[in-house]
Design a protein around this motif. Structure first.
Motif, PDB file in Angstrom:
ATOM      1  N   UNK A 196       0.436  -0.332  -0.302  1.00 44.35           N
ATOM      2  CA  UNK A 196       0.446   0.019   0.301  1.00 44.35           C
ATOM      3  C   UNK A 196       0.711   0.832   0.155  1.00 44.35           C
ATOM      4  N   UNK A 197       0.409   2.315  -0.832  1.00 46.12           N
ATOM      5  CA  UNK A 197       1.554   2.840  -0.844  1.00 46.12           C
ATOM      6  C   UNK A 197       1.734   4.694   0.348  1.00 46.12           C
ATOM      7  N   UNK A 198       0.262   4.105   0.685  1.00 45.76           N
ATOM      8  CA  UNK A 198      -0.197   5.172   1.926  1.00 45.76           C
ATOM      9  C   UNK A 198       0.813   4.166   2.183  1.00 45.76           C
ATOM     10  N   UNK A 298       5.994   1.991  -6.840  1.00 45.07           N
ATOM     11  CA  UNK A 298       5.007   2.117  -8.701  1.00 45.07           C
ATOM     12  C   UNK A 298       3.217   2.559  -8.170  1.00 45.07           C
ATOM     13  N   UNK A 299       3.923   3.551  -7.702  1.00 46.13           N
ATOM     14  CA  UNK A 299       2.315   4.177  -7.630  1.00 46.13           C
ATOM     15  C   UNK A 299       2.166   6.068  -7.492  1.00 46.13           C
ATOM     16  N   UNK A 300       1.052   6.886  -7.728  1.00 41.92           N
ATOM     17  CA  UNK A 300       1.612   8.610  -8.291  1.00 41.92           C
ATOM     18  C   UNK A 300       1.458   8.664  -7.475  1.00 41.92           C
ATOM     19  N   UNK A 301       2.058   9.747  -7.149  1.00 43.16           N
ATOM     20  CA  UNK A 301       2.872  10.555  -5.976  1.00 43.16           C
ATOM     21  C   UNK A 301       2.203  11.128  -5.489  1.00 43.16           C
ATOM     22  N   UNK A 302       2.905  11.451  -4.103  1.00 42.01           N
ATOM     23  CA  UNK A 302       2.332  12.036  -3.039  1.00 42.01           C
ATOM     24  C   UNK A 302       3.304  12.516  -1.835  1.00 42.01           C
ATOM     25  N   UNK A 347      -5.062  17.012  -5.775  1.00 42.86           N
ATOM     26  CA  UNK A 347      -6.322  15.925  -5.464  1.00 42.86           C
ATOM     27  C   UNK A 347      -6.848  15.978  -4.093  1.00 42.86           C
ATOM     28  N   UNK A 369      -1.369  15.337  -1.555  1.00 42.06           N
ATOM     29  CA  UNK A 369      -1.953  14.539  -3.408  1.00 42.06           C
ATOM     30  C   UNK A 369      -1.479  15.381  -4.687  1.00 42.06           C
ATOM     31  N   UNK A 370      -0.586  15.218  -4.744  1.00 42.64           N
ATOM     32  CA  UNK A 370      -0.683  16.435  -6.249  1.00 42.64           C
ATOM     33  C   UNK A 370      -1.787  16.440  -7.032  1.00 42.64           C
ATOM     34  N   UNK A 371      -2.485  16.799  -8.414  1.00 43.54           N
ATOM     35  CA  UNK A 371      -3.057  16.247  -9.487  1.00 43.54           C
ATOM     36  C   UNK A 371      -2.026  17.037 -10.218  1.00 43.54           C
ATOM     37  N   UNK A 372      -2.141  16.020 -11.565  1.00 45.70           N
ATOM     38  CA  UNK A 372      -1.578  15.694 -13.041  1.00 45.70           C
ATOM     39  C   UNK A 372      -1.659  17.091 -13.487  1.00 45.70           C
ATOM     40  N   UNK A 473       7.599   6.868  -8.409  1.00 50.89           N
ATOM     41  CA  UNK A 473       8.101   6.229  -8.839  1.00 50.89           C
ATOM     42  C   UNK A 473       9.833   5.819  -9.738  1.00 50.89           C
TER      43      UNK A 473
ATOM     44  N   UNK B 152      -7.843  12.259 -11.992  1.00 48.47           N
ATOM     45  CA  UNK B 152      -6.782  12.049 -10.995  1.00 48.47           C
ATOM     46  C   UNK B 152      -7.053  10.728 -10.735  1.00 48.47           C
ATOM     47  N   UNK B 159      -2.941   1.936  -8.134  1.00 49.20           N
ATOM     48  CA  UNK B 159      -2.067   2.026  -6.937  1.00 49.20           C
ATOM     49  C   UNK B 159      -2.415   1.029  -6.082  1.00 49.20           C
TER      50      UNK B 159
END
Lengths: 481, 454
Positions: A196-198, A298-302, A347, A369-372, A473, B152, B159
């Motif tokens: 879990x990325x969090x 391997x996940x979107x940034x935070x 986000x 949590x940024x928004x692309x 990533x 988003x 994930x």
């Protein structure tokens, strides 16, 4: 009621001669009662090398006692001891690391598995949990945090006595059977967090912010510590911390206080008090300056920012709570209006005023949590701008009034459900020394002035007190799955 | 009801004995507003709080083709997007200053709008809530923010591998274009216009397509209904029909999908077709799921987790949908043990299908489902909600009053009949994890299809 705001509920309190605290609040909408038993024992009480032990014991507390979950304890016990020997031998070989002999490892693992299987022949399945579930128990569960371990369930009220009988037996004479199998289950629980990325990011934050204090260790424990647990470790933790003078039991629902007191005395009086181990771990040294770490995943940034808080009970605590709410409470807060709407960088951007616990100096957390196509760096810079603005410009009376009204509404809503209320009461009593802590906190929040909020932000939300962890990533990796 | 035969814990000295719990949930009168909106009201003056939940028969299954994600975009905008009498900013400030909470969540076939407020603030909160549900305006800036959020979330949808496994198994079971299997895509969300959102709302968010559960500190039932009539009365009926639901794509056999995502744990989701929500098989299914994957004594928990130590999280539950839902069995385990875990799970599913439940397991399952029945009604609002949902879900009045008996009277043969749904020969399996490590282990269970990363 008809609109008038309630005062504090009429909670009945008693301290048993052995130190067990009992709280009872009668509510009769349905014929059920919710119990919550809080021990002031958590990951903060686990020494280096044995991180996660409090959580491991929590799992063991569902495995029965000398009488429950066993067909014949006298026959079972020597087999449990044999399993311990096998585990010790296996650990000895595993500890050799790369130098361990693979064939010997395989043999030792098989021996441990066999030893536990032999012991399991005397197990009576999930008798403890099964009995309660069949009786209609709902929400039978427990959780461990850095500060505490809480055991809770709700049950139809006519069978409350069954709960008292089983719960008392459970903590007076637990037997951590099936220990090594359950250790594997806890390893899977740990792996679930590693996926879990969090969780991964949060674990990194605590480890980076606390280099020596146990708040830096994950509640589930480091994998290498889990691998090395022995049954005796769990027994020792229980012996040290699971004493009545370290526990608060709250019962909320269809139960008369006198009856609850009678049952508590009938079943828990045999539980012997004992002095607790010498007071806690050495304090974490002062932070020398800003810390920054990157976590490849391997996940979107935070990202998380963790700021060192003042010690618990410090006069600035209430103002800091206000800082968090002004920045991140609801959709009229600074972060939402400025960063989610407004500049549309995020986000989400949230905060929590005290993690991972509140018995020791903790962290004030900001999560972004940024928004692309915007990234963490840009969002973090914008967060700092909001922090600097709050330090310069105190919040309005409207902003503070909003927070106070939300807190008050929260307290009232928190009294609707029995289970949540039982947990809140028992937790506040055991950890804060006062079941009415939330009511008192609200009073303290009312005394916070706008200038206090800016001053607290200025004093604590500073670079040199900050640990920043960013998830990204690995370079060159495309999103998978 | 027979006396519960207690296991050996009765060996605890003086352990009391108990029969099966008798609990009869209170009846709640069905009221209607002048526009036909049915209302279930439970007054309780213990605490100065009121709750409203408005249920709508509208969800992602009603998204027009090419606009997958519309329902999930519309729902939060009812709360955030402003309404005829309340610009969004003013609505936010009003509600938040009162400490009131207003959420809208959308699902496959339903959308729930929830309001909680202190009773002294009922009039103010109700005014915002009703206007938002009846006359939303989808303000431009708010719609842009909501769309950006939805996009988003699509970027982030892989994930968490457990979510991916469940979602993709569902997509394969029903079909990628099926109302129950679709997922929002960047193109479909980006293309959704404010006019389309307004049309979706206008089509489905009507009092004749809704039900209201209301509870809490009202002065009287009459006054409560007067306030609701005043707030909602001008909201006109005229809901569109829901689109028909075709048969699912997966008609039999076993499919195994593998999505490559190296991680400490592999996530397994096994989906099988289930009966309609309103079906005489549901009690038997509930008991079988309990025996198989509910609680500490269930077969999956006691075998895969407690005995074999292969998983922390392993469970089986039925997901109910009006035209036929699914059974979901899931498990997280290290890649190296996925084969062993899957073998054990298939073994248990097969047993559930092939062998009648032994008497003691059936009895345990019944007690574990029946005895906690009282907890469905643990607060005044839960009571109002359950009674509203009886009709809303098509069960009819009295369903809750017959619920316990329908379970208690289920015999082993009936349970076994429902067991055929668990036959692992008919299943869609989705595994998300390290493909190199998993592919050999999974090959033993059937042809493995690689799932593209998207």
């Amino acid at each position: 009621m008809n609109g008038a705001l309630p005062g504090r509920p009429p909670v009945f309190e008693r301290t048993l001669p052995n130190g067990l605290r009992l709280l009872v609040l009668e509510k009769t909408f349905v014929p059920t009662v919710s119990f919550a038993l809080t021990f002031r024992a958590g990951n903060a009480d686990c020494p280096p090398g044995k991180t996660g032990l409090a959580h491991m014991f929590e799992h063991m507390a569902f495995k029965g006692t000398r009488r429950v979950n066993t067909r014949d304890y006298a026959a079972e016990k020597p087999l449990l001891d044999k399993a311990d020997e096998a585990a010790l031998a296996l650990r000895g070989e595993e500890d050799k690391g790369a130098a361990a002999d693979p064939a010997r490892l395989a043999a030792l693992r098989a021996a441990l598995e066999k030893a536990e299987e032999d012991a399991a022949a005397f197990s009576a399945g999930a008798e403890f949990t099964g009995t309660l579930e069949r009786l209609g128990a709902h929400g039978l569960n427990a959780y461990t945090s850095a500060d505490e371990t809480v055991y809770h369930l709700s049950i139809p009220s006519d069978r409350a006595e069954a709960w008292f009988a089983l719960e008392a037996d459970r903590f007076l004479e637990p037997v951590p059977r099936e220990f090594y199998r359950e250790r594997s289950v806890v390893m899977e629980e740990r792996r679930m967090g590693e996926t879990s990325p969090g969780s991964v990011l949060y674990e990194k934050l605590c480890a980076a912010a606390f280099r020596s204090h146990p708040y830096g260790a994950p509640v589930v424990g480091w994998m290498d510590d889990i691998r090395r647990y022995l049954r005796a470790d769990a027994e020792a933790f229980h012996a040290a911390y699971y004493v009545p003078n370290n526990a608060t039991l709250a019962a909320v629902g269809d139960i008369r206080p006198a009856e609850a007191a009678r049952l508590a005395e009938k079943y828990f009086s045999a539980w012997k008090p004992a002095p607790l181990p010498a007071p806690g771990p050495a304090p974490e040294p002062e932070q020398e300056g800003e810390r920054r770490e990157t976590v490849p995943f391997d996940a979107e940034p935070a990202f998380y920012l963790g700021f060192r808080n003042p010690p618990p009970g410090h006069p600035d605590e209430a103002a800091l709570i206000m800082v968090g709410e002004v920045l991140a409470g609801g959709k009229t807060c600074r972060f939402y209006r400025g960063l989610v709407e407004g500049r549309r960088l995020a986000l989400g951007a949230d905060s929590h005023h005290s993690l991972p616990g509140s018995r020791y100096p903790s962290l004030f957390l900001i999560a972004g949590t940024p928004r692309a196509p915007h990234g963490c760096a840009e969002l973090e810079a914008a967060v700092w701008e909001e922090l600097e603005r709050l330090k310069r410009e105190p919040p309005s009376d409207w902003e503070l009034g909003k927070v106070l009204n939300a807190c008050e509404a929260d307290i009232i809503r928190g009294m609707e459900g029995n289970s949540e209320l039982a947990r809140t009461l028992s937790r506040c009593d055991r950890l804060k020394g006062n079941w009415a802590y939330n009511w008192e906190l609200l009073e303290a929040l009312r005394r916070v002035r706008p200038s206090d909020v800016s001053a607290a932000a200025g004093k604590y939300l500073r670079r040199e007190r900050c640990t920043a962890v960013t998830l990204a990533r690995p370079a060159g990796q495309e999103a998978s799955a | 009801m027979s006396l519960l035969h207690l296991p050996r814990a009765a060996a605890l000295p003086g352990f009391p004995s108990f029969g099966r719990l008798r609990f009869e949930p209170p009846r709640v009168a069905r009221r209607t507003l002048s526009n036909g909106l049915p209302v279930w009201l439970v007054r309780d003056n213990t605490l100065p709080v009121v709750h409203l939940t408005m249920y709508f028969r509208a969800g992602s299954a009603s998204d027009p083709a090419g606009r997958e994600g519309l329902a999930h975009l519309c729902a939060p905008l009812l709360r955030d997007g402003g309404s005829a009498a309340w610009p969004a900013e003013k609505a936010d400030e009003k509600l938040e200053y009162l400490g009131a909470e207003f959420y809208v969540h959308s699902y496959t076939e339903e959308t729930h709008a929830e309001l909680t407020a202190l009773s002294k603030d009922l009039d103010a909160a109700l005014a915002v809530f009703a206007d938002a549900l009846a006359r939303p305006v989808f303000e431009e800036e708010k719609t842009a923010v909501a769309r950006a959020e939805a996009l988003e979330l699509i970027r982030r949808r892989n994930d968490y591998p457990a979510k991916t496994a469940l979602r993709e198994a569902r997509r394969a079971l029903f079909g990628a274009a099926h109302p129950y299997g679709r997922r929002p895509e960047e193109a479909s969300v980006a293309a959704a216009t404010r006019a389309e959102l307004a049309a979706f709302h206008s089509a489905f968010f009507r009092p004749d397509n809704a039900a209201l559960a209301a509870s809490g500190d009202f002065r009287s039932d009459e006054e409560a209904l007067e306030k609701l009539e005043k707030a909602f009365g001008s909201w006109r009926p005229g809901a569109a029909a829901r689109p028909p639901v075709p048969t699912p794509a997966h008609s039999g056999g076993r499919r195994i999908l593998l999505a490559d995502k190296p991680a400490a744990q592999a996530e397994i989701a096994i989906l099988q077709r289930g009966p309609r929500r309103v079906s005489p098989e549901q009690p038997a299914l509930a008991l079988l799921c309990e025996a198989l994957g509910g609680g500490f004594e269930s077969r999956l928990f006691s075998e895969v987790r407690s005995r074999l130590g292969l998983a922390y999280s392993v469970s089986a539950y039925p997901a109910l949908l009006s035209e036929g839902g699914f059974l979901a069995t899931s498990c997280g385990t290290a890649p190296g043990t996925a084969g062993k875990a899957l073998a054990e799970i298939f073994r248990q599913l097969e047993r559930a299908g092939r062998e009648p439940l032994p008497e003691d397991e059936l009895e345990r399952a019944k007690n574990s489902v029946i005895n906690p029945f009282v907890f469905k009604f643990s607060t005044p609002h839960r009571l109002a909600a359950e009674r509203a949902l009886e009709e809303f879900h098509g069960f009819g009045a009295g369903y809750l009053d017959r619920y316990v008996d329908s379970l208690a009277l289920t015999d082993a043969a009936a349970a076994q009949g429902a067991g055929r749904l668990f036959d692992p020969a008919d299943a869609v399996v989705c595994v998300v994890g390290d493909a190199k490590a998993l592919a050999p282990a999974l090959a033993g269970f059937g042809a493995v299809e690689a799932l593209a990363a998207d």
